[in-house]
Design a protein around this motif. Structure first.
Motif: not given
Length: 310
Positions: A14, A57-58, A80
């Motif tokens: 990340i 973010q993912r 996350d």
């Protein structure tokens, strides 16, 4: 100036931008954005004595993008946030989310109040879990052409948005979002048809900002971000154990006074039924959906006033 690094969170890389020292503040972007969307908040919040962290973010930017669509549920996204707090060596955080980042922030505050000093949502209020799956509710209330349902189609919106990335971002970010627009995408048209690409960008957006967006989505594509939308019904099922649960940390909601997109299908007045310690609902006059970019001073002042109460 913010610095950049990569953290390992839940097995993913990340990417974060960070600045300052002090209590942790996490800034969660929405769609179709990256950590760059917080460029006007980083310095003022850091100067006020906070450790400010904005992740990609993912699915976005320089962060990992799992291939399977079921890796983008709200529990993954909340996980996350929890993982970031731990990886940053903090015991708790203030979280701020814009657009789809706001539901991530609201849900984190609901599921893990022990980690959240306060939560602020921008442009998307918390909503109660619907009695039926969301896609069914969307069809019932907005019809088959509602744009959230357009995003459910595999590959079709990706093809539209990647056809010409510069046009996409000039249209989505730079188009006049302070005027009423339709939320319907009829068959044969696309989401971008709801907006008009400007000849000249508004004064709060530069061609260099468009360059950043083009570079980011050339790398990441759109599938990861769109998979957030494609998990609406899965999220509804996963959150069944929290039916009726409320947000207990101190909460703040901000919305642009001319954000017709969010107002078209959300009711800010209902927030008080969902957030038990609501500290305010703030309309930012004349701002549209990209309120933290259009009116950064007003947003920063509101956030810092809220932070001081915590």
């Amino acid at each position: 100036m913010p610095t950049n690094r990569t953290l390992t969170v839940n097995g993913l890389s990340i990417h974060i931008a960070e600045q300052g020292e002090g209590p942790l503040v996490l800034l969660l972007h929405g769609w179709p954005e990256t950590s760059h969307s917080w460029r006007h908040q980083m310095q003022p919040l850091a100067d006020a004595g906070y450790h400010v962290v904005a992740p990609d973010q993912r699915g976005y930017g320089r962060s990992d993008r799992p291939e399977e669509s079921d890796q983008y549920t709200i529990l993954h996204l909340v996980g996350d946030v929890v993982g970031l707090i731990d990886a940053l060596g903090a015991k708790e955080a203030i979280i701020v989310g814009h657009d789809f980042g706001a539901p991530v922030a609201w849900t984190t505050a609901m599921l893990r109040p022990d980690l959240i000093r306060g939560v602020a949502g921008i442009s998307f209020p918390p909503t109660q879990r619907s009695p039926v799956p969301p896609t069914s509710a969307f069809r019932q209330h907005f019809g088959d052409d509602f744009y959230f349902l357009y995003f459910q189609h595999p590959e079709i919106p990706e093809a539209e948005f990647t056809r010409d990335l510069r046009t996409t971002f000039r249209t989505l970010l730079g188009g006049d979002n302070t005027q009423p627009v339709s939320t319907q995408v009829p068959a044969g048209s696309g989401f971008l048809d709801l907006f008009t690409e400007p000849d000249v960008l508004p004064d709060w957006l530069t061609e260099q900002d468009i360059d950043v967006a083009v570079e980011s989505f050339t790398r990441s594509g759109f599938t990861g971000g769109l998979n957030w939308y494609r998990n609406f019904d899965r999220n509804w099922s996963l959150l069944a154990p929290w039916q009726g649960a409320t947000i207990t940390p101190p909460a703040l909601y901000l919305i642009g006074g001319a954000d017709h997109i969010s107002r078209a299908f959300t009711d800010p007045a209902a927030i008080a039924d969902f957030a038990s310690d609501l500290r305010g609902i703030i309309d930012i006059p004349e701002a549209g959906h990209w309120v933290q970019l259009q009116r950064p001073d007003d947003v920063n002042t509101a956030l810092l006033d809220f932070f001081k109460q915590l």
